[in-house]
Design a protein around this motif. Structure first.
Motif, PDB file in Angstrom:
ATOM      1  N   SER A   1       0.828  -1.216   0.000  1.00 38.94           N
ATOM      2  CA  SER A   1       0.000   0.000   0.000  1.00 38.94           C
ATOM      3  C   SER A   1       0.854   1.255   0.000  1.00 38.94           C
ATOM      4  CB  SER A   1      -0.921  -0.005   1.228  1.00 38.94           C
ATOM      5  OG  SER A   1      -1.762  -1.129   1.227  1.00 38.94           O
ATOM      6  N   GLU A   2       1.914   1.228   0.795  1.00 37.38           N
ATOM      7  CA  GLU A   2       2.812   2.381   0.845  1.00 37.38           C
ATOM      8  C   GLU A   2       3.470   2.612  -0.505  1.00 37.38           C
ATOM      9  OE1 GLU A   2       5.453   1.574   4.042  1.00 37.38           O
ATOM     10  OE2 GLU A   2       4.088   2.335   5.593  1.00 37.38           O
ATOM     11  N   GLN A   3       3.851   1.502  -1.184  1.00 37.36           N
ATOM     12  CA  GLN A   3       4.464   1.634  -2.502  1.00 37.36           C
ATOM     13  C   GLN A   3       3.464   2.198  -3.507  1.00 37.36           C
ATOM     14  OE1 GLN A   3       7.707   1.126  -3.341  1.00 37.36           O
ATOM     15  NE2 GLN A   3       7.110   1.987  -5.308  1.00 37.36           N
ATOM     16  N   LEU A   4       2.204   1.699  -3.432  1.00 36.10           N
ATOM     17  CA  LEU A   4       1.158   2.199  -4.318  1.00 36.10           C
ATOM     18  C   LEU A   4       0.905   3.678  -4.057  1.00 36.10           C
ATOM     19  CD1 LEU A   4      -0.974   1.575  -6.458  1.00 36.10           C
ATOM     20  CD2 LEU A   4      -2.536   0.933  -4.604  1.00 36.10           C
ATOM     21  N   ARG A   5       0.866   4.049  -2.789  1.00 38.13           N
ATOM     22  CA  ARG A   5       0.657   5.455  -2.432  1.00 38.13           C
ATOM     23  C   ARG A   5       1.784   6.328  -2.977  1.00 38.13           C
ATOM     24  NH1 ARG A   5       2.400   8.763   1.625  1.00 38.13           N
ATOM     25  NH2 ARG A   5       0.987  10.400   2.300  1.00 38.13           N
ATOM     26  N   ALA A   6       3.014   5.811  -2.859  1.00 30.60           N
ATOM     27  CA  ALA A   6       4.164   6.565  -3.369  1.00 30.60           C
ATOM     28  C   ALA A   6       4.074   6.738  -4.890  1.00 30.60           C
ATOM     29  CB  ALA A   6       5.459   5.861  -2.984  1.00 30.60           C
ATOM     30  N   ASP A   7       3.629   5.659  -5.606  1.00 32.90           N
ATOM     31  CA  ASP A   7       3.505   5.733  -7.064  1.00 32.90           C
ATOM     32  C   ASP A   7       2.431   6.753  -7.468  1.00 32.90           C
ATOM     33  OD1 ASP A   7       5.435   3.816  -7.236  1.00 32.90           O
ATOM     34  OD2 ASP A   7       4.030   2.147  -7.538  1.00 32.90           O
ATOM     35  N   ILE A   8       1.299   6.719  -6.753  1.00 34.88           N
ATOM     36  CA  ILE A   8       0.221   7.668  -7.052  1.00 34.88           C
ATOM     37  C   ILE A   8       0.669   9.097  -6.802  1.00 34.88           C
ATOM     38  CG2 ILE A   8      -2.081   8.434  -6.331  1.00 34.88           C
ATOM     39  CD1 ILE A   8      -2.746   5.477  -5.813  1.00 34.88           C
ATOM     40  N   ALA A   9       1.369   9.282  -5.675  1.00 34.73           N
ATOM     41  CA  ALA A   9       1.855  10.628  -5.352  1.00 34.73           C
ATOM     42  C   ALA A   9       2.820  11.124  -6.423  1.00 34.73           C
ATOM     43  CB  ALA A   9       2.538  10.610  -3.981  1.00 34.73           C
ATOM     44  N   LYS A  10       3.644  10.214  -6.931  1.00 30.04           N
ATOM     45  CA  LYS A  10       4.606  10.590  -7.970  1.00 30.04           C
ATOM     46  C   LYS A  10       3.881  10.994  -9.254  1.00 30.04           C
ATOM     47  CE  LYS A  10       8.623   8.802 -10.470  1.00 30.04           C
ATOM     48  NZ  LYS A  10       9.503   7.624 -10.683  1.00 30.04           N
ATOM     49  N   GLU A  11       2.875  10.186  -9.649  1.00 27.93           N
ATOM     50  CA  GLU A  11       2.126  10.502 -10.864  1.00 27.93           C
ATOM     51  C   GLU A  11       1.350  11.814 -10.696  1.00 27.93           C
ATOM     52  OE1 GLU A  11      -0.321   7.237 -11.947  1.00 27.93           O
ATOM     53  OE2 GLU A  11       1.359   5.852 -12.257  1.00 27.93           O
ATOM     54  N   TRP A  12       0.787  12.021  -9.509  1.00 24.78           N
ATOM     55  CA  TRP A  12       0.051  13.263  -9.263  1.00 24.78           C
ATOM     56  C   TRP A  12       0.974  14.466  -9.362  1.00 24.78           C
ATOM     57  CZ3 TRP A  12      -4.756  14.914  -9.118  1.00 24.78           C
ATOM     58  CH2 TRP A  12      -5.036  16.150  -8.545  1.00 24.78           C
ATOM     59  N   LYS A  13       2.178  14.312  -8.832  1.00 25.85           N
ATOM     60  CA  LYS A  13       3.148  15.396  -8.909  1.00 25.85           C
ATOM     61  C   LYS A  13       3.513  15.712 -10.358  1.00 25.85           C
ATOM     62  CE  LYS A  13       7.632  16.857  -7.069  1.00 25.85           C
ATOM     63  NZ  LYS A  13       8.803  16.455  -6.248  1.00 25.85           N
ATOM     64  N   GLN A  14       3.703  14.638 -11.145  1.00 27.69           N
ATOM     65  CA  GLN A  14       4.015  14.843 -12.561  1.00 27.69           C
ATOM     66  C   GLN A  14       2.856  15.544 -13.277  1.00 27.69           C
ATOM     67  OE1 GLN A  14       4.873  10.879 -13.914  1.00 27.69           O
ATOM     68  NE2 GLN A  14       6.981  10.903 -13.137  1.00 27.69           N
ATOM     69  N   LEU A  15       1.609  15.156 -12.919  1.00 33.53           N
ATOM     70  CA  LEU A  15       0.433  15.786 -13.511  1.00 33.53           C
ATOM     71  C   LEU A  15       0.368  17.266 -13.144  1.00 33.53           C
ATOM     72  CD1 LEU A  15      -2.214  15.432 -15.098  1.00 33.53           C
ATOM     73  CD2 LEU A  15      -3.330  14.848 -12.938  1.00 33.53           C
ATOM     74  N   GLU A  16       0.652  17.571 -11.884  1.00 35.41           N
ATOM     75  CA  GLU A  16       0.661  18.965 -11.437  1.00 35.41           C
ATOM     76  C   GLU A  16       1.712  19.773 -12.201  1.00 35.41           C
ATOM     77  OE1 GLU A  16      -1.071  20.784  -8.990  1.00 35.41           O
ATOM     78  OE2 GLU A  16      -2.526  19.151  -9.165  1.00 35.41           O
ATOM     79  N   GLN A  17       2.898  19.167 -12.358  1.00 34.57           N
ATOM     80  CA  GLN A  17       3.959  19.860 -13.088  1.00 34.57           C
ATOM     81  C   GLN A  17       3.551  20.121 -14.534  1.00 34.57           C
ATOM     82  OE1 GLN A  17       7.333  17.284 -12.564  1.00 34.57           O
ATOM     83  NE2 GLN A  17       7.885  18.151 -10.586  1.00 34.57           N
ATOM     84  N   LYS A  18       2.898  19.112 -15.161  1.00 30.45           N
ATOM     85  CA  LYS A  18       2.465  19.272 -16.551  1.00 30.45           C
ATOM     86  C   LYS A  18       1.412  20.372 -16.655  1.00 30.45           C
ATOM     87  CE  LYS A  18       0.962  16.566 -20.533  1.00 30.45           C
ATOM     88  NZ  LYS A  18       0.565  15.217 -21.018  1.00 30.45           N
ATOM     89  N   ARG A  19       0.485  20.389 -15.676  1.00 36.16           N
ATOM     90  CA  ARG A  19      -0.555  21.422 -15.675  1.00 36.16           C
ATOM     91  C   ARG A  19       0.064  22.810 -15.518  1.00 36.16           C
ATOM     92  NH1 ARG A  19      -5.187  21.523 -11.127  1.00 36.16           N
ATOM     93  NH2 ARG A  19      -3.369  22.184  -9.907  1.00 36.16           N
TER      94      ARG A  19
END
Length: 781
Positions: free
Chosen positions: A543-561
């Motif tokens: 779960s922690e790994q999944l959370r870390a992956d989601i957080a990473k993708e969200w950060k990338q999405l924020e940067q793209k936005r």
């Protein structure tokens, strides 16, 4: 801590391992004197020191401690006027050099968090001059150099001259009179050069006999021809020794003058070596820094006995001091009960000595005022004491001293006497020690104590696991589960007849059977709980790994936005810049048209079209944002004050063409514009008698004066430039610029701007009734 507890828990072996990790005799001396501290602040400081050194060790950086020796005895002798030997002087120089290298090494680690080490090396005095003085006189082998003094060089030159002359004469003698010699060589006896002469030629050679061979056939004689030269050589050698002693005395006095600095350096270097010895031992044990407390709380995960090899020891989790203060461990012999007991006691002593403990990170240890232990058979023949008496003597002594700041370790409590009495006595002793709020860990064989933890507060049962299938202990500690008897299962595995086992079971009391059944159930529950915990832990990690992956993708999405927003803003900025440039061009064109006597209709039409086309093509998002701010869908009426957003100019509504378009007056121009490009500034005023400049009949609303007081210089000039454009569009003949007196910088800036402007005819200071020198009156062409 008394010596007995250190001996029982084998603390000496830890000190021996620590000693082997020290690089200098100074560090080894401190390792030999290691003892646990009972002061929390001191222990915390020691642990912090060890942790700083361990941080450097983990970086695979070796601190340069070579050449450093304990020179304190030499310093003391030099201070009372003694003459140090060449070796002692050389040790002083090497220690100075070593200290300087250590200081440089630590200072170069400036990016690391090492406050203790930085503070220590600050106390090291380099003493380069003293080191150089010693090295200029003594070489690396401890010999005084010829260059140590001019006199010594001269003496040694004469010594070499005498030696060469003596050898030349004796070698000449060996060539010419070899038949008289036992061997054609030149040798030395009693520090004088001699020849090995045959006994029968003693008279022929003549001279002084200094020695003879064991057979008496060879005499070692100094021929008369070299006696005087040998005497001169001896005299030169004596002078050499006197000069060397003088040089060493001078060096010793020089060293004595820095006794305080040198002594301080030695103390600091000893402490640093001791810190790194503790860190190296911790690395070899795969140990961790414990968090220290004085509340009697111990928590270790996967703790190992420090003296058992890592590949052999079974790690265990131990916790005591919060929900319970006492642990009663039951289980079979050789099952690991005593090892667990000693592990807890020894780790406590190590932690209180500033050593890291062999457990996982996050461990916590307590600082105890006393650690007591009754472990092993200490029967004394001299005192005529039985095993039981020996144990009781020790226990009586413990009970007299124990308090809430004590850790007590009992091994096989109550053994050595009648089982029934021993069990009762064991429970009574435990009650007494527990009542004093001490931390107690006890091992026992008595079945009566298996239920002890269920009947007492602050007490928990524990056991060491036994594998009935393999008939071997697993050495795992099970907290909360008492040990159960495995006699029937072991007997069955070893081949005892089943009917014998069943008969034995029938002789066991009902209560005992119930207890064994309960213990078996507890063991099963414990194992099931451990399996569930492992599964839950794996799920948690996933779960922690999944959370870390989601957080990473969200950060990338924020940067793209953010990047998209930025591009849109850049595009809008370019459009606005273009609009401003076109508006500026339109204004300039209008200024030029004003100078014409007659204006052609096609020029007016072209100017209006350029003004309309100057509207920037914003992105949908930005345009909606502008519309939201500027268009409230309010209906505009003739006479309303508006701002034309595309050229940033104020004007007045003339008439409404339709719901989306209006005809407006901006300066001298009438323009048809869209509603979205208009911002309402104010409704038409019915009774507004405030005088407004209307020179040449213009309806352009702009005051005939500009107040720049309180503005910064650059901002003021920008406002002035905008204002001049407005009044020119309004057709004013003059305007007043209020800048105040102040330093005069703003007045000067206004007047210089007026001189450069092509449409300003003159600029003068105001009259008395116009504001005086605080106002500049501008007249237009």
């Amino acid at each position: 801590m008394n010596e007995r507890i250190l001996r029982v828990l084998e603390f000496k072996k830890i000190k021996e391992q620590l000693n082997s990790n020290a690089a200098t005799s100074l560090g080894k001396d401190l390792a030999g004197r290691l003892s646990p501290s009972i002061e929390l602040n001191e222990v915390v400081q020691l642990q912090q020191e060890t942790d700083e050194a361990a941080h450097i060790v983990r970086l695979n950086k070796a601190i340069p401690l070579g050449g450093i020796t304990d020179i304190r005895a030499s310093l003391k002798r030099s201070a009372i006027g003694g003459i140090l030997s060449t070796e002692e002087c050389l040790d002083v120089a090497n220690t100075i050099y070593g200290g300087r290298q250590v200081k440089l090494f630590i200072e170069n680690l400036e990016d690391e968090e090492l406050p203790i080490l930085y503070e220590l090396v600050e106390q090291i005095t380099p003493l380069r001059e003293l080191e150089q003085s010693i090295k200029n006189c003594i070489d690396d082998h401890g010999h005084v150099l010829d260059n140590a003094s001019t006199k010594l060089r001269s003496i040694r030159t004469s010594i070499r001259t005498y030696e060469n002359r003596i050898r030349e004469k004796l070698e000449s003698y060996t060539r010419n009179n070899s038949n008289m010699l036992s061997d054609a060589i030149v040798t030395i006896r009693n520090d004088r050069y001699v020849l090995p002469v045959k006994q029968e030629h003693r008279g022929s050679v003549g001279g002084i006999v200094h020695d003879q061979s064991s057979s008496g056939q060879t005499l070692f004689m100094e021929p008369k021809a070299v006696v005087d030269l040998n005497n001169q050589l001896h005299e030169a050698v004596s002078k050499e020794q006197e000069e060397i002693e003088r040089i060493l005395k001078e060096l010793s006095e020089h060293i004595a003058s820095f006794e305080h600095d040198l002594y301080a350096n030695v103390i600091v270097l000893a402490k640093i070596d001791f810190m790194f010895a503790r860190a190296k031992l911790g690395q070899k044990m795969k140990a961790a820094k414990p968090k220290m407390n004085d509340q009697g709380y111990i928590k270790m995960q996967q703790a190992r006995h420090p003296l058992i090899p890592i590949d052999e020891v079974v790690p265990n989790d131990v916790e005591i001091g919060k929900t319970y203060t006492s642990i009663v461990i039951t289980g079979p012999n050789t099952g690991g009960k005593t090892v667990t007991l000693k592990m807890i006691g020894l780790c406590t002593l190590m932690a209180q000595s500033g050593l890291q403990i062999p457990a996982l990170d996050g461990c916590e240890m307590a600082v105890f005022k006393d650690v007591f232990a009754d472990i092993g058979d200490e029967q004394s023949i001299e005192q005529n004491l039985s095993t039981f008496s020996s144990h009781m003597t020790n226990i009586v002594d413990i009970i007299q001293q124990v308090d809430h700041q004590s850790l007590v370790l009992f091994d096989e409590l109550g053994s050595g006497t009648d089982p029934q009495e021993g069990a009762a006595l064991a429970m009574s002793i435990l009650d007494e020690v527990v009542s004093r709020n001490a931390r107690v860990i006890a091992t026992t064989h008595y079945p009566e104590l298996k239920a002890y933890g269920y009947n007492r507060e602050n007490v928990v049962n524990a056991s060491v696991e036994f594998n009935v299938e393999t008939l071997q202990p697993t050495y795992r500690l099970l907290i909360g589960v008492p040990g159960r008897s495995n006699a029937f299962e072991i007997s069955k595995r070893l081949g005892l007849d089943q009917h014998v086992i069943e008969r034995a079971k029938g002789l066991v009391g009902v209560d005992s059977k119930s207890v064994e059944t309960m213990i078996a159930s507890l063991e099963k529950s414990q194992l099931d709980a451990e399996k569930d915990y492992e599964q839950a832990h794996e799920i948690l990690l996933e779960s922690e790994q999944l959370r870390a992956d989601i957080a990473k993708e969200w950060k990338q999405l924020e940067q793209k936005r953010e990047e998209l927003y930025k591009k849109a803003e850049e595009k809008a900025e370019k459009a606005l810049k273009k609009a401003r440039e076109e508006a500026e061009f339109i204004v300039n064109e209008i200024r030029q048209m004003k100078s014409n006597v007659t204006l052609k209709e096609h020029e007016w039409i072209e100017a209006k079209k350029m003004l309309e086309d100057a509207q920037p093509d914003l992105s949908k998002k930005q345009k909606k944002s502008v519309e939201k701010k500027t268009t409230e869908k309010q209906d505009l009426k003739p006479g309303d004050e508006i701002k034309l957003l595309t050229v940033n100019q104020n004007g007045e509504v003339l008439e409404k063409i339709n719901d989306k378009e209006y005809m407006v007056q901006v300066g001298i121009m009438k323009v048809k514009v869209k509603r979205n490009d208009l911002q309402l500034l104010g409704k038409k005023k019915q009774t507004d008698h405030k005088p407004v400049a209307t020179i040449k009949g213009s309806n352009y609303h702009v005051r005939s004066e500009l107040d720049l007081r309180g503005e910064r210089y650059d901002d003021a000039l920008l406002k002035l430039e905008k204002y001049i454009d407005d009044v020119l569009l309004a057709g004013y003949s003059k305007a007043s610029i209020i800048h105040g007196k102040g330093t005069g910088a703003l007045r000067k800036g206004v007047q210089e701007y007026a001189k450069r402007h092509p449409h300003i005819a003159s600029a003068r200071a105001g009259e008395g009734n116009e504001g005086g020198s605080g106002v500049t009156v501008i007249e237009f062409r």
